[in-house]
Design a protein around this motif. Structure first.
Motif, PDB file in Angstrom:
ATOM      1  N   ALA A  84      55.629  41.578  32.020  1.00 38.00           N
ATOM      2  CA  ALA A  84      54.354  42.279  32.232  1.00 38.00           C
ATOM      3  C   ALA A  84      53.377  41.436  33.041  1.00 38.00           C
ATOM      4  O   ALA A  84      52.469  41.974  33.683  1.00 38.00           O
ATOM      5  CB  ALA A  84      53.738  42.660  30.888  1.00 38.00           C
ATOM      6  N   LEU A  85      53.550  40.118  33.012  1.00 37.32           N
ATOM      7  CA  LEU A  85      52.625  39.208  33.705  1.00 37.32           C
ATOM      8  C   LEU A  85      52.941  39.081  35.195  1.00 37.32           C
ATOM      9  O   LEU A  85      52.140  38.494  35.941  1.00 37.32           O
ATOM     10  CB  LEU A  85      52.666  37.826  33.054  1.00 37.32           C
ATOM     11  N   LEU A  86      54.062  39.623  35.619  1.00 38.23           N
ATOM     12  CA  LEU A  86      54.400  39.588  37.041  1.00 38.23           C
ATOM     13  C   LEU A  86      53.453  40.487  37.837  1.00 38.23           C
ATOM     14  O   LEU A  86      52.980  41.505  37.345  1.00 38.23           O
ATOM     15  CB  LEU A  86      55.836  40.054  37.256  1.00 38.23           C
ATOM     16  N   ASN A  87      53.183  40.072  39.067  1.00 36.47           N
ATOM     17  CA  ASN A  87      52.444  40.906  40.036  1.00 36.47           C
ATOM     18  C   ASN A  87      51.007  41.197  39.624  1.00 36.47           C
ATOM     19  O   ASN A  87      50.445  42.224  40.016  1.00 36.47           O
ATOM     20  CB  ASN A  87      53.194  42.228  40.284  1.00 36.47           C
ATOM     21  N   VAL A  88      50.406  40.295  38.862  1.00 33.89           N
ATOM     22  CA  VAL A  88      48.988  40.443  38.497  1.00 33.89           C
ATOM     23  C   VAL A  88      48.144  39.643  39.485  1.00 33.89           C
ATOM     24  O   VAL A  88      48.272  38.417  39.565  1.00 33.89           O
ATOM     25  CB  VAL A  88      48.724  39.960  37.063  1.00 33.89           C
ATOM     26  N   LYS A  89      47.293  40.325  40.208  1.00 36.81           N
ATOM     27  CA  LYS A  89      46.389  39.678  41.149  1.00 36.81           C
ATOM     28  C   LYS A  89      45.004  39.545  40.526  1.00 36.81           C
ATOM     29  O   LYS A  89      44.444  40.526  40.031  1.00 36.81           O
ATOM     30  CB  LYS A  89      46.287  40.488  42.448  1.00 36.81           C
ATOM     31  N   LEU A  90      44.455  38.343  40.557  1.00 35.70           N
ATOM     32  CA  LEU A  90      43.125  38.094  40.012  1.00 35.70           C
ATOM     33  C   LEU A  90      42.057  38.467  41.035  1.00 35.70           C
ATOM     34  O   LEU A  90      42.356  38.763  42.189  1.00 35.70           O
ATOM     35  CB  LEU A  90      43.010  36.635  39.599  1.00 35.70           C
ATOM     36  N   THR A  91      40.814  38.439  40.607  1.00 39.96           N
ATOM     37  CA  THR A  91      39.709  38.835  41.470  1.00 39.96           C
ATOM     38  C   THR A  91      39.660  38.016  42.753  1.00 39.96           C
ATOM     39  O   THR A  91      39.318  38.535  43.825  1.00 39.96           O
ATOM     40  CB  THR A  91      38.372  38.708  40.716  1.00 39.96           C
ATOM     41  N   ASP A  92      40.023  36.739  42.661  1.00 42.30           N
ATOM     42  CA  ASP A  92      39.983  35.875  43.847  1.00 42.30           C
ATOM     43  C   ASP A  92      41.207  36.047  44.747  1.00 42.30           C
ATOM     44  O   ASP A  92      41.361  35.337  45.749  1.00 42.30           O
ATOM     45  CB  ASP A  92      39.817  34.411  43.442  1.00 42.30           C
ATOM     46  N   GLY A  93      42.091  36.993  44.398  1.00 40.99           N
ATOM     47  CA  GLY A  93      43.271  37.267  45.209  1.00 40.99           C
ATOM     48  C   GLY A  93      44.498  36.452  44.846  1.00 40.99           C
ATOM     49  O   GLY A  93      45.580  36.689  45.387  1.00 40.99           O
ATOM     50  N   SER A  94      44.345  35.497  43.942  1.00 41.57           N
ATOM     51  CA  SER A  94      45.479  34.653  43.568  1.00 41.57           C
ATOM     52  C   SER A  94      46.373  35.361  42.560  1.00 41.57           C
ATOM     53  O   SER A  94      45.961  36.316  41.888  1.00 41.57           O
ATOM     54  CB  SER A  94      44.985  33.331  42.973  1.00 41.57           C
ATOM     55  N   ASN A  95      47.600  34.892  42.450  1.00 43.03           N
ATOM     56  CA  ASN A  95      48.544  35.428  41.472  1.00 43.03           C
ATOM     57  C   ASN A  95      48.277  34.764  40.122  1.00 43.03           C
ATOM     58  O   ASN A  95      48.152  33.545  40.021  1.00 43.03           O
ATOM     59  CB  ASN A  95      49.976  35.151  41.923  1.00 43.03           C
ATOM     60  N   LEU A  96      48.184  35.572  39.082  1.00 47.27           N
ATOM     61  CA  LEU A  96      47.931  35.061  37.736  1.00 47.27           C
ATOM     62  C   LEU A  96      48.867  33.920  37.364  1.00 47.27           C
ATOM     63  O   LEU A  96      48.475  32.941  36.728  1.00 47.27           O
ATOM     64  CB  LEU A  96      48.088  36.199  36.721  1.00 47.27           C
ATOM     65  N   LEU A  97      50.136  34.027  37.751  1.00 46.54           N
ATOM     66  CA  LEU A  97      51.154  33.081  37.288  1.00 46.54           C
ATOM     67  C   LEU A  97      51.134  31.744  38.029  1.00 46.54           C
ATOM     68  O   LEU A  97      51.714  30.776  37.552  1.00 46.54           O
ATOM     69  CB  LEU A  97      52.536  33.710  37.419  1.00 46.54           C
ATOM     70  N   LYS A  98      50.482  31.696  39.161  1.00 47.38           N
ATOM     71  CA  LYS A  98      50.538  30.488  39.993  1.00 47.38           C
ATOM     72  C   LYS A  98      49.991  29.281  39.236  1.00 47.38           C
ATOM     73  O   LYS A  98      48.840  29.245  38.813  1.00 47.38           O
ATOM     74  CB  LYS A  98      49.760  30.684  41.283  1.00 47.38           C
ATOM     75  N   GLY A  99      50.867  28.278  39.051  1.00 39.64           N
ATOM     76  CA  GLY A  99      50.467  27.045  38.385  1.00 39.64           C
ATOM     77  C   GLY A  99      50.358  27.128  36.880  1.00 39.64           C
ATOM     78  O   GLY A  99      49.948  26.165  36.237  1.00 39.64           O
ATOM     79  N   LYS A 100      50.773  28.259  36.292  1.00 38.99           N
ATOM     80  CA  LYS A 100      50.676  28.428  34.838  1.00 38.99           C
ATOM     81  C   LYS A 100      51.968  27.993  34.150  1.00 38.99           C
ATOM     82  O   LYS A 100      53.071  28.253  34.638  1.00 38.99           O
ATOM     83  CB  LYS A 100      50.402  29.889  34.484  1.00 38.99           C
ATOM     84  N   LYS A 101      51.811  27.359  32.990  1.00 41.14           N
ATOM     85  CA  LYS A 101      52.963  27.000  32.164  1.00 41.14           C
ATOM     86  C   LYS A 101      53.405  28.254  31.410  1.00 41.14           C
ATOM     87  O   LYS A 101      52.665  28.791  30.587  1.00 41.14           O
ATOM     88  CB  LYS A 101      52.580  25.899  31.185  1.00 41.14           C
ATOM     89  N   ILE A 102      54.611  28.706  31.707  1.00 41.92           N
ATOM     90  CA  ILE A 102      55.106  29.989  31.212  1.00 41.92           C
ATOM     91  C   ILE A 102      56.558  29.822  30.776  1.00 41.92           C
ATOM     92  O   ILE A 102      57.294  29.003  31.329  1.00 41.92           O
ATOM     93  CB  ILE A 102      55.043  31.051  32.340  1.00 41.92           C
ATOM     94  N   ASN A 103      56.970  30.617  29.799  1.00 46.93           N
ATOM     95  CA  ASN A 103      58.402  30.741  29.560  1.00 46.93           C
ATOM     96  C   ASN A 103      58.756  32.177  29.197  1.00 46.93           C
ATOM     97  O   ASN A 103      57.891  33.046  29.099  1.00 46.93           O
ATOM     98  CB  ASN A 103      58.915  29.735  28.524  1.00 46.93           C
TER      99      ASN A 103
END
Length: 224
Positions: free
Chosen positions: A134-153
């Motif tokens: 569900a977290l894929l393809n989420v764009k934040l207000t600043d245009g960045s991808n939510l997942l970029k640089g996030k620790k995820i599994n």
């Protein structure tokens, strides 16, 4: 009182092989009781509302059996349609896993909007197993991808292979690989052992064994 919204798949078939899909039963049952035991209110929403499909029910598991006989399960089977939900009413959102979610939440505009708003307003976001799809393809207000640089599994390629979840026939893509493509810093443990990653207000768990611990970490963040 704290309020948690479980956002649940409505898809009952997956892959070209049309395999049974839905939410993974224990990935709602286990976290549900962690929240309820802390006197939190749990509501349920799904993409189309009503009775979401499930897989993986095991009557020998005490929590599963308790949940299927509970008022919580009855409410889940009358889940709110997601488009009717006011996300501002909740302290946290949680995405239980299940293969259905890999079909109906990856590109759903409303799911993306809800996650963006929850994240940017500091609400806690939890997901387990295939839930991080569900977290894929989420764009934040600043245009960045939510997942970029996030620790995820999430559920890993090794676990998909052990479960014989072949590409195309069962799953549309390898979730761990897609999370990495979108900038996630992916970590994991051995297949089917509990593992949780936390990055700010996002909590993700690897597999069904991780579901309770995701809820507990979410509770820690909510009460911090």
């Amino acid at each position: 009182m704290k309020h948690i919204l479980f956002i649940v798949t409505s898809t009952d078939k997956t892959g070209t092989g049309k395999h049974p899909a839905g939410y993974e039963f224990s990935e709602i049952a286990d976290p549900y009781y962690e929240f309820i035991n802390k006197k939190y209110t749990v509501d349920f929403a799904s993409i189309i509302g009503g009775k979401p499909p499930f897989v993986g029910y095991d009557s020998s598991q005490k929590v599963n059996k308790t949940f299927i006989e509970s008022n919580g399960f009855k409410r889940l089977n009358f889940s709110h349609k997601l488009s009717y939900i006011d996300i501002t009413a909740y302290d946290a959102i949680f995405f239980p896993g299940g293969l259905g979610l890999m079909t109906d939440m990856v590109d759903n505009p409303l799911v993306k909007k809800i996650i963006k708003e929850a994240y940017e307003n500091g609400k806690i976001i939890g997901a387990v197993c295939h839930g991080p799809a569900a977290l894929l393809n989420v764009k934040l207000t600043d245009g960045s991808n939510l997942l970029k640089g996030k620790k995820i599994n999430s559920f890993t390629k090794a676990e998909e292979e052990e479960d014989k979840h072949t590409l195309g026939d069962v799953i549309p893509f390898m979730l761990d690989e897609e999370l990495i493509k979108q900038g996630a810093i992916f970590s994991h443990t051995k297949p089917f052992e509990s593992y949780v990653a936390i990055d700010g207000n996002i909590v993700t768990g690897q597999n069904p064994a991780s579901a309770s611990n995701v809820a507990l970490k979410m509770i820690d963040l909510i009460t911090a």
